[in-house]
Design an enzyme around this catalytic site. Structure first.
Site, PDB file in Angstrom:
ATOM      1  N   GLU A 291      44.379 -32.540  36.472  1.00  0.00           N
ATOM      2  CA  GLU A 291      43.455 -31.807  35.616  1.00  0.00           C
ATOM      3  C   GLU A 291      42.086 -32.502  35.615  1.00  0.00           C
ATOM      4  OE1 GLU A 291      44.841 -32.160  31.630  1.00  0.00           O
ATOM      5  OE2 GLU A 291      43.048 -31.257  30.761  1.00  0.00           O
TER       6      GLU A 291
ATOM      7  N   ASP B 127      47.632 -34.058  26.100  1.00  0.00           N
ATOM      8  CA  ASP B 127      47.116 -33.383  24.902  1.00  0.00           C
ATOM      9  C   ASP B 127      47.360 -31.877  25.039  1.00  0.00           C
ATOM     10  OD1 ASP B 127      45.315 -32.478  26.727  1.00  0.00           O
ATOM     11  OD2 ASP B 127      43.631 -33.671  25.999  1.00  0.00           O
TER      12      ASP B 127
ATOM     13  N   ASP C 205      46.624 -34.422  31.197  1.00  0.00           N
ATOM     14  CA  ASP C 205      46.476 -35.237  29.992  1.00  0.00           C
ATOM     15  C   ASP C 205      47.604 -34.913  29.023  1.00  0.00           C
ATOM     16  OD1 ASP C 205      44.208 -36.464  30.822  1.00  0.00           O
ATOM     17  OD2 ASP C 205      42.855 -35.020  29.877  1.00  0.00           O
TER      18      ASP C 205
ATOM     19  N   ASP D  96      45.389 -29.377  25.690  1.00  0.00           N
ATOM     20  CA  ASP D  96      44.810 -28.735  26.878  1.00  0.00           C
ATOM     21  C   ASP D  96      45.678 -28.998  28.103  1.00  0.00           C
ATOM     22  OD1 ASP D  96      42.742 -27.638  25.591  1.00  0.00           O
ATOM     23  OD2 ASP D  96      41.246 -29.159  26.153  1.00  0.00           O
TER      24      ASP D  96
END
Ligand code: 0R9
Length: 645
Positions: free
Chosen positions: A431, A506, A504, A508
């Site tokens: 990403e 998280d 990541d 997103d």
């Protein structure tokens, strides 16, 4: 004595071998083996139902999450003295304490739902710390208790009873199973599938572990059986069938029992769910081959007889199958399964048996249902024309590309590896550019390739095929993998045998992972089926304790590290905001290095096929209400700390 004739029971040996080698009887002592105990008891109850003596089965998971009760309203297991047992034990006791004691072993008129040919009762007993059988028969309530397979007394009358039936309560032995907690969702799914496979059977499921009282009791009953399963499958995938009514055929004879339901949808994918003796056959096998032969030949005979294919169009078997959605439910006496997970049927004679049932029936049905047949023919001709057009386009592209230079067609932002052996090559889908940069610098160039994803990944569930192909990120992935997509996928051409999502930790990152998995599931599913798709687990924390540096994937690991290692040393904790923050060598050490990293392999469990369809459609599809429903239903399951809001 009962009409069953307890004398039919073959007595072979004691239960010791089961406790010594449980894997031989239930496949292992992990989650699958543990749940096998339920399937065994359940199948005995289902047998009583499909023989016409029971109508309802109740399955309960107690509040402790490890005690299960299965109850049927059949005739009740015979409690009278077993005629062939020299020790004078009851039939019930023999069934529960003697390995290989089961009526179904004799292959008489008694029908079976699957499992261990009815020898399962003693296996479950051997592997349970406690098992209680209650039988209602002749106005009495009988009971017998066992511990680790050993009777704690004879079967005895403990009260009066109305009606008849059998109730078995057991708790798996924690000396055998490392984890004795059952998975309520897995049980619920298996129960529902049973009611599709045995149309009319009613199963009441009580999950006493459910927090919400309203969700504790669920009733499954699908009178439409496999045909209803097919309808639900099409709906779960949000597809539109081109047939008003599916084609169905059913046969019950000496060779076995078979029920097939088929339809064609507007979508291009082929979906066939097959079951043998109530067990999902994820990897297909000879029964599916027989069905494919039958469809191909029956449709071809129809096309030839009616001369409906336009000049210049040639039809191949893939065109005939495009959009095909089907369910196949087969019961045979001696199924042989092969493959690592034993979910492929291997009986050679079954191919001709299935083809022999399906082919004439489908041919007849096509001729008798001209409107439906016309819809199918139009669909097939359309598929052939599209294939021919796309082949011409591909040939035009290939002419521009020099022969032998497959690498020339690779996306510009791919940092490829030097090895050309797909078995050792890995592709990291990363990403963002900054993480992509770290990964490019930190990787092992020999066999690790990096493809940074910059733009937005399209939600493949909500897009048309054309839009999916036009999406830059997805088309770059397809180009890099080199194996095509959809029904043209060819895993022999796959350039990397490990495709690793590196995002990541998280919301997103999770979102992009979900979008990518949706794409793989819908357009490149063989990659998942063959175990090529993985999720990397980069650390979330760096923990420096004294002079030593450690990495922790989550809060639990971080807390454990501190508790175990810190002592009086100084502790410094830093949380990574994203992969981009990590320097290349740290990224290699923690996430890329095959010797130190932890990868999760993406798999779809056996029983999860219909559930996975429903989840993807609900979560990723166009229907916002379904998505809301999905999220709200599972709100309780989310760990508040894990939510990144
Ligand atoms: C809750 C799970 N149910 C069972 O395990 C179960 C086994 C079973 C059964 C019979 C009836 N109900 C059952 N429930 C049965 C009864 C008779 C004949 N055949 C079967 C009869 O009354 O004549 N049994 C399955 C095997 C045996 N009983 C036997 F071998 F013990 F007879």
């Amino acid at each position: 004595m009962s009409d069953y004739g307890a004398s039919q029971i073959t007595i072979l040996e004691g239960l010791e071998p089961v406790r010594k080698r449980p894997g031989m009887y239930i496949g292992g002592v992990g989650k699958e083996g543990l749940h096998h105990l339920i399937w065994e008891v359940l199948d005995n109850a289902v047998d009583e139902a499909i023989n016409g003596f029971a109508s309802t089965i109740q399955v309960t998971l107690a509040k402790d999450g490890e005690t299960v009760t299965v109850e049927d309203n059949g005739r009740g297991i015979p409690v009278e003295r077993h005629p062939k047992d020299a020790a004078g034990r009851s039939t019930l006791e023999v069934i529960y304490t003697v390995l290989h004691a089961g009526g179904k072993f004799e292959q008489g008129a008694y029908r079976t739902a699957g499992g261990l040919h009815g020898v399962g009762a003693s296996v479950v007993n051997a592997l349970s710390s406690k098992l209680v059988v209650q039988v209602r028969r002749g106005g009495h309530l009988y009971e017998q208790t066992f511990r680790r397979g050993v009777p704690q007394g004879d079967v005895a009358v403990v009260g009066e009873a109305r009606g008849t039936g059998t109730k078995v309560t057991f708790k798996p032995d924690s000396r055998i199973f490392p984890n004795t907690d059952f998975d309520p969702q897995l049980i619920a799914r298996r129960l529902e599938v049973k009611t599709y496979l045995h149309g009319g059977l009613r199963i009441v499921w009580r999950d006493e572990t459910a927090k919400d009282k309203d969700q504790r009791v669920t009733e499954f009953k699908h009178d439409g059986g496999i045909v209803e399963y097919l309808d639900d499958l099409i709906q779960a995938r949000d597809r539109r069938a081109i047939l008003e009514e599916p084609f169905t055929v059913e046969r019950d004879d000496d060779e076995g029992r078979i029920h097939i339901a088929l339809s064609w949808t507007e979508s291009t994918d082929v979906v066939l769910h097959s079951f043998v003796n109530g067990i999902p056959t994820q990897d297909g096998g000879t029964h599916e081959s027989g069905l494919r032969d039958a469809i191909n030949r029956a449709v071809r005979a129809y096309l030839d007889a009616h001369d409906v294919v336009p000049r210049g169009v040639t039809i191949n078997p893939d065109d005939i199958r495009e959009g095909l959605t089907g369910a196949l439910n087969l019961f045979i006496a001696e199924p042989q399964f092969q493959g690592q997970t034993k979910d492929k049927l291997n009986n050679p004679e079954v191919r001709a048996y299935v083809a022999g049932v399906a082919r004439p029936a489908l041919e007849q049905w096509l001729n008798a249902h001209q409107t439906q047949a016309h819809g199918i023919v139009t669909r097939i001709i359309q598929a052939a024309k599209a294939r021919q057009a796309s082949r011409s386009a591909a040939q035009a592209v290939r002419r521009k590309t020099p022969v032998g230079s497959r690498r020339l067609n690779l996306p510009g932002k791919l940092a490829d590896c030097t090895s050309t052996d797909p078995a050792e090559c890995e592709l990291f889908l990363v990403e963002g550019d900054s993480a992509g940069g770290s990964a490019k610098q930190g990787r092992d160039r020999q066999n690790q390739a990096i493809l940074p994803l910059r733009g937005k990944v399209l939600n493949a569930e909500q897009a048309t095929d054309r839009k999916v192909l036009a999406n830059q990120e997805l088309s770059d992935i397809v180009k890099a993998l080199g194996c095509g997509m959809g029904r043209h996928i060819d895993l022999d051409a796959l350039r990397y045998h490990r495709i690793i999502l590196l995002m990541d930790a998280d919301s997103d990152g999770h979102h992009i992972s979900t979008l990518l998995l949706t794409f793989f599931y819908r357009y490149m599913k063989p990659l998942i089926d063959e175990g090529h798709v993985f999720i990397a687990q980069p650390p979330l924390y760096k923990v420096v304790i004294g002079q030593e540096t450690y990495w922790a994937a989550d809060d639990r690991q971080k807390d454990e590290l501190i508790a175990n290692k810190a002592g009086r040393s100084k502790v410094e904790i830093s949380r990574f905001k994203g992969l981009g923050e990590m320097n290349p060598s740290t990224l290699y050490k923690t996430t890329l290095d095959p010797l130190r990293r932890h990868l999760l392999c993406v798999r779809i469990a056996d029983d999860d096929k219909l559930a996975t369809e429903t989840t993807i459609t609900e979560l990723m599809g166009r229907d916002a209400a379904a998505r809301y429903h999905f999220v709200m239903e599972r709100a309780d399951e989310a760990d508040a700390e894990a939510l990144d809001i």
